[in-house]
Design a protein around this motif. Structure first.
Motif, PDB file in Angstrom:
ATOM      1  N   GLU A   1       0.823  -1.212   0.000  1.00  9.40           N
ATOM      2  CA  GLU A   1       0.000   0.000   0.000  1.00  9.40           C
ATOM      3  C   GLU A   1       0.855   1.260   0.000  1.00  9.40           C
ATOM      4  N   LYS A   2       2.105   1.125   0.474  1.00 10.72           N
ATOM      5  CA  LYS A   2       3.004   2.280   0.521  1.00 10.72           C
ATOM      6  C   LYS A   2       3.665   2.556  -0.830  1.00 10.72           C
ATOM      7  N   LEU A   3       3.541   1.633  -1.763  1.00 14.82           N
ATOM      8  CA  LEU A   3       4.000   1.835  -3.133  1.00 14.82           C
ATOM      9  C   LEU A   3       2.787   2.284  -3.944  1.00 14.82           C
ATOM     10  N   PRO A   4       2.633   3.569  -4.179  1.00 13.48           N
ATOM     11  CA  PRO A   4       1.368   4.084  -4.734  1.00 13.48           C
ATOM     12  C   PRO A   4       1.030   3.472  -6.087  1.00 13.48           C
ATOM     13  N   SER A   5      -0.223   3.075  -6.218  1.00 16.93           N
ATOM     14  CA  SER A   5      -0.745   2.532  -7.477  1.00 16.93           C
ATOM     15  C   SER A   5      -1.907   3.413  -7.908  1.00 16.93           C
ATOM     16  N   LEU A   6      -1.616   4.380  -8.744  1.00 16.56           N
ATOM     17  CA  LEU A   6      -2.607   5.368  -9.151  1.00 16.56           C
ATOM     18  C   LEU A   6      -3.064   5.128 -10.583  1.00 16.56           C
ATOM     19  N   SER A   7      -4.315   5.461 -10.868  1.00 13.66           N
ATOM     20  CA  SER A   7      -4.766   5.493 -12.256  1.00 13.66           C
ATOM     21  C   SER A   7      -4.190   6.735 -12.918  1.00 13.66           C
ATOM     22  N   ALA A   8      -4.308   6.801 -14.244  1.00 11.40           N
ATOM     23  CA  ALA A   8      -3.805   7.967 -14.966  1.00 11.40           C
ATOM     24  C   ALA A   8      -4.493   9.240 -14.483  1.00 11.40           C
ATOM     25  N   ALA A   9      -5.819   9.166 -14.285  1.00 12.93           N
ATOM     26  CA  ALA A   9      -6.567  10.342 -13.841  1.00 12.93           C
ATOM     27  C   ALA A   9      -6.148  10.761 -12.433  1.00 12.93           C
ATOM     28  N   GLU A  10      -5.936   9.776 -11.551  1.00 15.19           N
ATOM     29  CA  GLU A  10      -5.518  10.091 -10.181  1.00 15.19           C
ATOM     30  C   GLU A  10      -4.130  10.717 -10.164  1.00 15.19           C
ATOM     31  N   PHE A  11      -3.238  10.179 -10.989  1.00 13.65           N
ATOM     32  CA  PHE A  11      -1.877  10.727 -11.063  1.00 13.65           C
ATOM     33  C   PHE A  11      -1.923  12.164 -11.578  1.00 13.65           C
ATOM     34  N   TYR A  12      -2.705  12.400 -12.628  1.00 14.12           N
ATOM     35  CA  TYR A  12      -2.827  13.727 -13.233  1.00 14.12           C
ATOM     36  C   TYR A  12      -3.362  14.725 -12.207  1.00 14.12           C
ATOM     37  N   ALA A  13      -4.412  14.333 -11.508  1.00 14.64           N
ATOM     38  CA  ALA A  13      -5.016  15.230 -10.527  1.00 14.64           C
ATOM     39  C   ALA A  13      -4.084  15.497  -9.343  1.00 14.64           C
ATOM     40  N   LYS A  14      -3.305  14.497  -8.957  1.00 18.78           N
ATOM     41  CA  LYS A  14      -2.403  14.643  -7.808  1.00 18.78           C
ATOM     42  C   LYS A  14      -1.235  15.558  -8.128  1.00 18.78           C
ATOM     43  N   HIS A  15      -0.636  15.382  -9.308  1.00 21.62           N
ATOM     44  CA  HIS A  15       0.589  16.114  -9.636  1.00 21.62           C
ATOM     45  C   HIS A  15       0.333  17.419 -10.394  1.00 21.62           C
ATOM     46  N   PHE A  16      -0.874  17.552 -10.983  1.00 20.43           N
ATOM     47  CA  PHE A  16      -1.201  18.776 -11.723  1.00 20.43           C
ATOM     48  C   PHE A  16      -2.603  19.258 -11.328  1.00 20.43           C
ATOM     49  N   PRO A  17      -2.815  19.539 -10.054  1.00 22.11           N
ATOM     50  CA  PRO A  17      -4.165  19.910  -9.593  1.00 22.11           C
ATOM     51  C   PRO A  17      -4.675  21.195 -10.233  1.00 22.11           C
ATOM     52  N   GLU A  18      -3.757  22.071 -10.665  1.00 22.85           N
ATOM     53  CA  GLU A  18      -4.194  23.319 -11.301  1.00 22.85           C
ATOM     54  C   GLU A  18      -4.718  23.086 -12.716  1.00 22.85           C
ATOM     55  N   GLU A  19      -4.395  21.920 -13.303  1.00 19.99           N
ATOM     56  CA  GLU A  19      -4.811  21.609 -14.668  1.00 19.99           C
ATOM     57  C   GLU A  19      -5.976  20.631 -14.732  1.00 19.99           C
ATOM     58  N   PHE A  20      -6.121  19.794 -13.679  1.00 21.19           N
ATOM     59  CA  PHE A  20      -7.072  18.695 -13.784  1.00 21.19           C
ATOM     60  C   PHE A  20      -7.615  18.355 -12.399  1.00 21.19           C
ATOM     61  N   ALA A  21      -8.915  18.154 -12.307  1.00 20.43           N
ATOM     62  CA  ALA A  21      -9.541  17.795 -11.030  1.00 20.43           C
ATOM     63  C   ALA A  21     -10.475  16.612 -11.243  1.00 20.43           C
ATOM     64  N   LEU A  22     -10.419  15.657 -10.352  1.00 23.72           N
ATOM     65  CA  LEU A  22     -11.318  14.509 -10.439  1.00 23.72           C
ATOM     66  C   LEU A  22     -12.692  14.878  -9.891  1.00 23.72           C
ATOM     67  N   PRO A  23     -13.749  14.307 -10.463  1.00 22.66           N
ATOM     68  CA  PRO A  23     -15.090  14.531  -9.898  1.00 22.66           C
ATOM     69  C   PRO A  23     -15.220  13.824  -8.556  1.00 22.66           C
ATOM     70  N   LYS A  24     -16.014  14.384  -7.659  1.00 20.96           N
ATOM     71  CA  LYS A  24     -16.200  13.791  -6.339  1.00 20.96           C
ATOM     72  C   LYS A  24     -17.351  12.809  -6.362  1.00 20.96           C
ATOM     73  N   GLY A  25     -17.229  11.753  -5.580  1.00 16.39           N
ATOM     74  CA  GLY A  25     -18.285  10.760  -5.497  1.00 16.39           C
ATOM     75  C   GLY A  25     -19.448  11.259  -4.655  1.00 16.39           C
ATOM     76  N   LYS A  26     -20.572  10.619  -4.822  1.00 13.62           N
ATOM     77  CA  LYS A  26     -21.773  10.991  -4.064  1.00 13.62           C
ATOM     78  C   LYS A  26     -21.962  10.029  -2.898  1.00 13.62           C
ATOM     79  N   GLY A  27     -21.662  10.474  -1.704  1.00 11.58           N
ATOM     80  CA  GLY A  27     -21.941   9.679  -0.521  1.00 11.58           C
ATOM     81  C   GLY A  27     -20.995   8.516  -0.311  1.00 11.58           C
TER      82      GLY A  27
END
Length: 686
Positions: A399-425
């Motif tokens: 779990e300490k070796l991060p396994s991110l999707s492309a969208a998660e990686f993009y949002a994490k490292h470039f938050p000013e360019e890309f934001a993931l939609p939030k889940g409902k509940g």
């Protein structure tokens, strides 16, 4: 035209070849319907041969070259066709495949010095050409014979042009045709370029660049039979309608199984359904339904995110993530059993550097698990309590070796360019909705992280590549072991320059200089001289960095610019269309409007006038020919016998719209007319 005696001789020879072809077709027999796998494979080969023979039956050949090889007592009459056909009794060639080395002489020889040379697998072959003859065969019937060179003639260019002009003067239908019988010398040089190159083609409107690229695929499959496969080739086109338009060329050349798609469709499939794309019509409307300044284009998200600079930022973020993939703390599955972080990093560095990051992560974790099992020993590992505790420790470390999707990686490292939609509940996220400019970014990240399930591509064709960003090309480059691409387009038609390039060097810089080749095609074979000269004036003074189109001398009617003089656009358009239809000979006519909204209005007005036409939209899958109303920005890549531009006003086409108007004008083969209300656009010089 050739003499009656020559025509009769060629007709007799044609009948003999057709008899052989029909005999071979009859010998193939019905399809095998049994379950024997070996017989099924053999039958598939027979059916492929049957398809080639059926094409040959319609048009066995299109050219004849009388060539006397050095050391041979007499010239041999070589007949060139779309597919090779041998005499079954002697196995000597009746027809030589257009892709064969000797066939290159038919395309490269235009008279003058009859001493020629071509490169065979055995080396250079020299000889003398005594005759070059063009033959037009339709449905097994000889319709035209033109000698473009006879022994002693100084040059065959003028006569060759006579045959070419005859073919160019034919009416269009709703499909692009092959040009195998009229390939020009400069086009043939591109087609036969070696495989391992990123080949860039700057071709003016009507230069045949798309058709040349398709013929190049057929050539590569023939020339490199042991190295390339059709199912490992791909054609990327701007939209589905364009793919439908070009769909008939490769089957006519005997080529199948090549994937034909758009970059967006390919990238979305690569991302496995985790991403959805905003409607293409929304994007087009944003840029073409209103006036857009050059500053807006330059500062657009498409140019920024597609740039080499943004690619460098992506690489930096991915390299940093890879370097910090292994955490600082050691791995300890049991008290007293410790594996230092330095050793784990050393193991990671032993994995192939070119492999996707997450695949290297997976192999590293498997290696840790094997180490854990070995260190614990069989006795302790068989203890369920110990095994369960150690496995839990291993999972916690993973779990300490991060396994991110492309969208998660993009949002994490470039938050000013890309934001993931939030889940409902819940923490579960929705499917990511991406803008077009984000799709190449996500595809690049995914390939660096996870790679792709499909095999590497042997060759990729990218059409309308002036609309591609450097990042898009970098994505595709990751899908090849060595560069083998045909990248084609026209900077003068770069109407999507809010996302594309301004110079070919922007794309070529992604490759080593030794890996690239560059060609310019500046002869236009599509339109009449009058249309090409008119269209060139639209771009006059623009710094495009490329040569203007040079027309093949095919004269036609003057281009018309007509004021509405109080009439409605619908009335004036209907009058023109009735006139053109009354003249006959026009299988395809297009009314090209400035916007989609204007196209809808024109379509409705024509219907009120009793004129039925198809309305093309951004989401349409096919172009059906006939009379069509279409926004000018969707017409790129298509061609029509006659084109009417009903709103050529200054208010519609300002200085920033020169390329757009140029695209509209160069869609016309034979006839072009522009209507305007108050003031004709200043882009047009009359």
């Amino acid at each position: 035209m050739a003499s009656d005696i020559v025509v009769q001789e060629e007709r007799q020879r044609l009948n003999e070849v057709l008899a052989q072809i029909r005999s071979q077709l009859a010998a193939i027999g019905p399809r095998y319907t049994g379950n024997d796998v070996a017989e099924q494979v053999i039958d598939d080969l027979r059916q492929e041969r049957k398809k080639r023979l059926e094409v040959s039956e319609r048009e066995p050949y299109f050219g004849r070259l009388d060539f006397q090889e050095d050391g041979h007592p007499a010239p041999a009459a070589l007949y060139i066709g779309k597919s090779g056909v041998n005499d079954e009794s002697t196995q000597k060639p009746l027809v030589i495949d257009w892709r064969a080395p000797v066939s290159s002489l038919f395309y490269s020889f235009s008279g003058g010095n009859p001493a020629v040379e071509y490169i065979s697998p055995e080396g250079p072959i020299q000889g003398i050409v005594s005759l070059k003859r063009n033959l037009l065969v339709r449905q097994g019937s000889l319709q035209r014979v033109v000698d473009s060179y006879t022994e002693g003639q100084e040059s065959g260019e003028a006569v060759a042009d006579e045959f070419l002009l005859h073919r160019l003067g034919e009416s269009k239908d709703n499909k692009l045709r092959d040009i195998v019988s009229t390939i020009q010398q400069e086009q043939d040089a591109i087609i036969r370029t070696e495989k391992n190159k990123a080949l860039f083609i700057q071709g003016v409107a009507g230069s045949g660049k798309t058709t040349v690229a398709l013929h190049r695929l057929a050539y590569l499959l023939y020339q490199y039979q042991d190295k390339v496969r059709a199912d490992r080739m791909m054609i990327l086109a701007p939209n589905r309608m364009f793919l439908d338009y070009i769909s008939g060329v490769l089957p006519e050349l005997g080529v199948g199984d090549i994937r034909q798609t758009t970059f967006a469709e390919w990238a979305l499939e690569l991302l496995g359904g985790s991403v959805a794309l905003r409607s293409s019509s929304d994007t087009l409307a944003r840029w073409f339904e209103r006036k857009v300044t050059e500053e807006e284009k330059e500062e657009s998200a498409g140019r920024r995110k597609g740039s080499r600079r943004f690619l460098a930022r992506l690489e930096e973020a991915l390299d940093l993530a890879e370097r910090h993939l292994v955490p600082e703390e050691p791995f300890s599955p049991e008290p007293g059993l410790v594996l230092r972080a330095e050793q784990i990093r050393a193991w990671l560095s032993e994995e192939p550097a070119g492999e996707p990051i997450m695949k290297r992560r997976e192999r590293l974790l498997n290696r840790l698990k094997r180490w854990m099992e070995i260190q614990l020993g069989k006795a302790r590992w068989s203890d369920k309590t110990i095994r369960s505790r150690a496995t839990a420790k291993w999972k916690a470390y993973a779990e300490k070796l991060p396994s991110l999707s492309a969208a998660e990686f993009y949002a994490k490292h470039f938050p000013e360019e890309f934001a993931l939609p939030k889940g409902k509940g819940s923490s579960k996220r929705k499917r990511t909705i991406a803008a077009p400019e984000d799709l190449p970014v996500l595809a690049y990240i995914h390939l660096r992280l996870y790679g792709a399930d499909e095999a590497m591509y042997d060759h990729i064709v990218i059409d309308e590549a002036q609309d591609y960003s450097p990042l898009q090309l970098a994505v595709l480059k990751l899908r090849q072991r060595a560069p083998s691409m045909t990248v084609l387009g026209d900077l003068q038609q770069g109407i999507h320059d809010y996302a594309g390039i301004r110079r070919w060097q922007e794309l070529m810089e992604l490759f080593a200089q030794s890996q690239t080749a560059y060609y310019e095609l500046d002869r236009s074979y599509r339109s009449t001289t009058e249309i090409i000269e008119f269209a060139n004036k639209v771009l006059a003074g623009m710094d495009g960095g490329v040569k203007p189109a040079q027309p093949v001398f095919r004269s036609g009617d003057p281009v018309e610019t007509v004021a509405l003089a109080g009439r409605s656009r619908g009335d004036a358009a209907a009058e023109t269309l009735r006139q053109w239809r009354g003249e006959g000979g026009f299988a395809t006519i297009a009314v090209l409007c400035r916007t989609a909204e204007a196209s809808e209005r024109m379509h409705a007005e024509l219907r009120e006038q009793g004129i039925e036409a198809d309305l093309l939209t951004a989401d349409l899958q096919a172009y059906g020919g006939g009379l069509t109303v279409v926004p000018v920005y969707l017409s790129k890549g298509l061609e029509f016998d006659a084109v009417l531009i009903p709103d050529a006003d200054e208010s519609a086409y300002g200085p920033a719209d020169a390329k757009l108007l140029y695209v509209g004008c160069t869609r016309a083969l034979h006839r072009l007319k522009l209507l305007y209300e108050d003031r004709l656009t200043s882009l047009v010089v009359v």
